[in-house]
Design a protein around this motif. Structure first.
Motif, PDB file in Angstrom:
ATOM      1  N   PRO A  62       0.707  -1.321   0.050  1.00 18.20           N
ATOM      2  CA  PRO A  62      -0.068  -0.169  -0.049  1.00 18.20           C
ATOM      3  C   PRO A  62       0.767   1.292   0.014  1.00 18.20           C
ATOM      4  CG  PRO A  62      -0.931  -1.445   1.521  1.00 18.20           C
ATOM      5  CD  PRO A  62       0.384  -2.278   1.002  1.00 18.20           C
ATOM      6  N   THR A  63       2.002   1.302   0.554  1.00 16.56           N
ATOM      7  CA  THR A  63       2.772   2.468   0.678  1.00 16.56           C
ATOM      8  C   THR A  63       3.303   2.666  -0.727  1.00 16.56           C
ATOM      9  OG1 THR A  63       4.731   1.203   1.716  1.00 16.56           O
ATOM     10  CG2 THR A  63       3.470   2.272   3.040  1.00 16.56           C
ATOM     11  N   LYS A  64       3.569   1.696  -1.356  1.00 14.50           N
ATOM     12  CA  LYS A  64       4.127   2.015  -2.899  1.00 14.50           C
ATOM     13  C   LYS A  64       2.914   2.518  -3.709  1.00 14.50           C
ATOM     14  CE  LYS A  64       6.736   1.352  -6.457  1.00 14.50           C
ATOM     15  NZ  LYS A  64       8.146   2.278  -6.566  1.00 14.50           N
ATOM     16  N   ILE A  65       1.708   2.206  -3.676  1.00 19.73           N
ATOM     17  CA  ILE A  65       0.711   2.593  -4.090  1.00 19.73           C
ATOM     18  C   ILE A  65       0.511   4.068  -3.884  1.00 19.73           C
ATOM     19  CG2 ILE A  65      -1.935   2.517  -4.381  1.00 19.73           C
ATOM     20  CD1 ILE A  65      -1.234  -0.713  -4.016  1.00 19.73           C
ATOM     21  N   VAL A  66       0.376   4.351  -2.586  1.00 20.52           N
ATOM     22  CA  VAL A  66       0.116   5.649  -1.861  1.00 20.52           C
ATOM     23  C   VAL A  66       1.375   6.695  -2.666  1.00 20.52           C
ATOM     24  CG1 VAL A  66      -0.046   7.146  -0.002  1.00 20.52           C
ATOM     25  CG2 VAL A  66      -1.040   5.112  -0.173  1.00 20.52           C
ATOM     26  N   GLN A  67       2.411   6.259  -2.782  1.00 25.91           N
ATOM     27  CA  GLN A  67       3.631   7.004  -3.247  1.00 25.91           C
ATOM     28  C   GLN A  67       3.216   7.243  -4.679  1.00 25.91           C
ATOM     29  OE1 GLN A  67       7.485   4.976  -2.977  1.00 25.91           O
ATOM     30  NE2 GLN A  67       8.504   6.559  -4.156  1.00 25.91           N
ATOM     31  N   GLU A  68       2.733   6.388  -5.301  1.00 23.80           N
ATOM     32  CA  GLU A  68       2.466   6.460  -6.807  1.00 23.80           C
ATOM     33  C   GLU A  68       1.569   7.674  -6.933  1.00 23.80           C
ATOM     34  OE1 GLU A  68       2.391   5.906 -11.076  1.00 23.80           O
ATOM     35  OE2 GLU A  68       3.737   4.857  -9.580  1.00 23.80           O
ATOM     36  N   ILE A  69       0.509   7.491  -5.920  1.00 25.05           N
ATOM     37  CA  ILE A  69      -0.624   8.640  -6.144  1.00 25.05           C
ATOM     38  C   ILE A  69      -0.064  10.052  -5.853  1.00 25.05           C
ATOM     39  CG2 ILE A  69      -2.991   9.500  -5.097  1.00 25.05           C
ATOM     40  CD1 ILE A  69      -3.363   6.378  -4.785  1.00 25.05           C
ATOM     41  N   PHE A  70       0.781  10.238  -5.032  1.00 23.85           N
ATOM     42  CA  PHE A  70       1.477  11.496  -4.675  1.00 23.85           C
ATOM     43  C   PHE A  70       2.459  11.747  -5.687  1.00 23.85           C
ATOM     44  CE2 PHE A  70       0.428  10.482  -0.276  1.00 23.85           C
ATOM     45  CZ  PHE A  70      -0.327  11.710   0.260  1.00 23.85           C
ATOM     46  N   GLU A  71       3.172  10.818  -6.439  1.00 23.69           N
ATOM     47  CA  GLU A  71       3.895  11.291  -7.668  1.00 23.69           C
ATOM     48  C   GLU A  71       3.083  11.945  -8.606  1.00 23.69           C
ATOM     49  OE1 GLU A  71       6.216   7.885  -8.424  1.00 23.69           O
ATOM     50  OE2 GLU A  71       7.601   8.078  -6.774  1.00 23.69           O
ATOM     51  N   GLN A 236      -1.329  -1.322 -17.329  1.00 22.38           N
ATOM     52  CA  GLN A 236      -1.322  -3.008 -18.041  1.00 22.38           C
ATOM     53  C   GLN A 236      -0.337  -2.849 -19.205  1.00 22.38           C
ATOM     54  OE1 GLN A 236      -5.058  -3.619 -20.084  1.00 22.38           O
ATOM     55  NE2 GLN A 236      -4.261  -5.882 -20.471  1.00 22.38           N
ATOM     56  N   ASN A 237      -0.328  -1.871 -20.128  1.00 22.83           N
ATOM     57  CA  ASN A 237       0.720  -1.763 -21.153  1.00 22.83           C
ATOM     58  C   ASN A 237       1.964  -1.622 -21.016  1.00 22.83           C
ATOM     59  OD1 ASN A 237      -1.703  -2.254 -22.969  1.00 22.83           O
ATOM     60  ND2 ASN A 237      -1.798   0.098 -23.259  1.00 22.83           N
ATOM     61  N   THR A 238       2.052  -0.933 -19.777  1.00 17.91           N
ATOM     62  CA  THR A 238       3.615  -0.595 -19.293  1.00 17.91           C
ATOM     63  C   THR A 238       3.898  -1.710 -18.256  1.00 17.91           C
ATOM     64  OG1 THR A 238       3.051   0.878 -17.745  1.00 17.91           O
ATOM     65  CG2 THR A 238       3.474   1.711 -19.825  1.00 17.91           C
ATOM     66  N   TYR A 239       3.075  -2.745 -17.723  1.00 18.92           N
ATOM     67  CA  TYR A 239       3.184  -3.610 -16.693  1.00 18.92           C
ATOM     68  C   TYR A 239       3.903  -2.806 -15.381  1.00 18.92           C
ATOM     69  CZ  TYR A 239       4.290  -7.946 -14.554  1.00 18.92           C
ATOM     70  OH  TYR A 239       4.308  -9.244 -13.886  1.00 18.92           O
ATOM     71  N   SER A 240       2.781  -2.046 -14.833  1.00 15.90           N
ATOM     72  CA  SER A 240       2.874  -1.257 -13.782  1.00 15.90           C
ATOM     73  C   SER A 240       1.928  -1.541 -12.654  1.00 15.90           C
ATOM     74  CB  SER A 240       2.919   0.363 -14.065  1.00 15.90           C
ATOM     75  OG  SER A 240       4.211   0.621 -15.175  1.00 15.90           O
ATOM     76  N   PRO A 241       1.988  -2.488 -12.072  1.00 14.76           N
ATOM     77  CA  PRO A 241       0.927  -2.774 -11.239  1.00 14.76           C
ATOM     78  C   PRO A 241       0.421  -1.909 -10.084  1.00 14.76           C
ATOM     79  CG  PRO A 241       2.667  -4.169 -10.650  1.00 14.76           C
ATOM     80  CD  PRO A 241       3.005  -3.667 -11.912  1.00 14.76           C
ATOM     81  N   GLU A 242       1.518  -1.035  -9.791  1.00 17.51           N
ATOM     82  CA  GLU A 242       1.244  -0.110  -8.735  1.00 17.51           C
ATOM     83  C   GLU A 242       0.359   0.955  -9.472  1.00 17.51           C
ATOM     84  OE1 GLU A 242       5.160   0.869 -10.791  1.00 17.51           O
ATOM     85  OE2 GLU A 242       4.171  -0.715  -9.983  1.00 17.51           O
TER      86      GLU A 242
END
Length: 280
Positions: A62-71, A236-242
């Motif tokens: 979850p921290t990685k996902i939150v980081q993705e949102i903040f970025e 999906q196309n860039t294989y970025s699950p986060e």
């Protein structure tokens, strides 16, 4: 004397603070209790991810996902995607609801309209949502019109069904009371039928909004260059699950907020009812 008065004031203020504290808890009890399970699941997910039980390239923590949102927010792209999706859902929801109110009221109130229109509407309701996608692209291209129309189609059917069900479910005795008081057809509709069918209509609005959020994903797959559904495709196309899970998180959060707004409207509109929910 001064010391005694201060002691009395302290004693009086203590129950007052307790009452305020209880009132504050009661007011936020729904949010407090409702957040326990999600927070617990997120904590378990985070611990499992850090311990290596869950593979990071399949399900990031979850921290990685939150980081993705903040970025995305820091890069200035997040608001654009969220705003585009909100706009499409809002316009599609309004158009679908308007069509459902007009047709559903006529079908529910006039038996002739029910015999004429309801079989056709029920047949269209059985068509899967994705089946409309190629047809709308052929008719309207891949612009906003086809996307908004697809969302409106998804919103239309639950709102229509609940309006028809609500109107046809009005107690016949209430109609008879209106006739005894000499109500005209317009007065019967305004004073009896609409208030009696309002609970069903509001449930239909919430169901329609939920389907609107589901249909916007299909709509934004139709050649979109912006929106949360578009981010799903990019992830999906860039294989970025986060990125994929961040988009899903945003759908869940915004969908919950909009549903809570409708639920608040429902509670205020039905405050006159002597129901179990109003006693809580």
């Amino acid at each position: 004397m001064s010391g005694r008065s201060e002691t009395i004031n302290v004693r009086m203020e203590k129950p007052k603070r307790q009452r305020i504290s209880k009132f504050t808890y009661k007011k936020n009890e729904k949010w407090i209790l409702g957040s326990i399970i999600p927070l617990f699941l997120l904590l378990v997910w985070e611990i499992a991810g850090r311990a290596g039980v869950i593979e990071a390239h399949l399900l990031p923590a979850p921290t990685k996902i939150v980081q993705e949102i903040f970025e995305m927010g820091a890069a200035g792209t997040l608001l654009g995607h969220v705003g585009t999706t909100l706009y499409r859902v809002a316009v599609g929801f309004l158009l679908g609801t308007l069509a459902a109110v007009l047709l559903g009221s006529a079908v529910g109130y006039f038996s002739v309209m029910e015999k004429l229109m309801d079989p056709l509407v029920q047949a269209f309701r059985s068509i899967p949502s994705l089946a409309w996608v190629p047809l709308f692209i052929l008719w309207m291209g891949i612009g906003e019109s086809s996307k908004v129309t697809l969302i409106a189609v998804g919103v239309f059917f639950p709102v229509y069904l609940n309006i028809v069900s609500g109107i046809q479910g009005v107690d016949r005795k209430l109609i008879e009371v209106g006739k005894i008081y000499g109500f005209t057809s317009a007065e019967t509709l305004r004073k009896i039928i609409l208030p009696a069918s309002l609970p069903s209509f509001l449930v239909g609005l919430r169901s329609g909004l939920g389907l609107g959020w589901m249909f916007v994903v299909a709509a934004e797959i139709m050649g979109a260059s912006k929106g949360l559904g578009y981010l799903l495709v990019v992830g999906q196309n860039t294989y970025s699950p986060e990125l994929v899970i961040a988009s899903i998180f945003l759908f869940a959060i915004i969908g919950k907020i909009t549903d809570s707004l409708l639920k608040g409207l429902e509670k205020k509109s039905l405050s006159w009812q002597d129901s179990l929910s109003n006693q809580r």
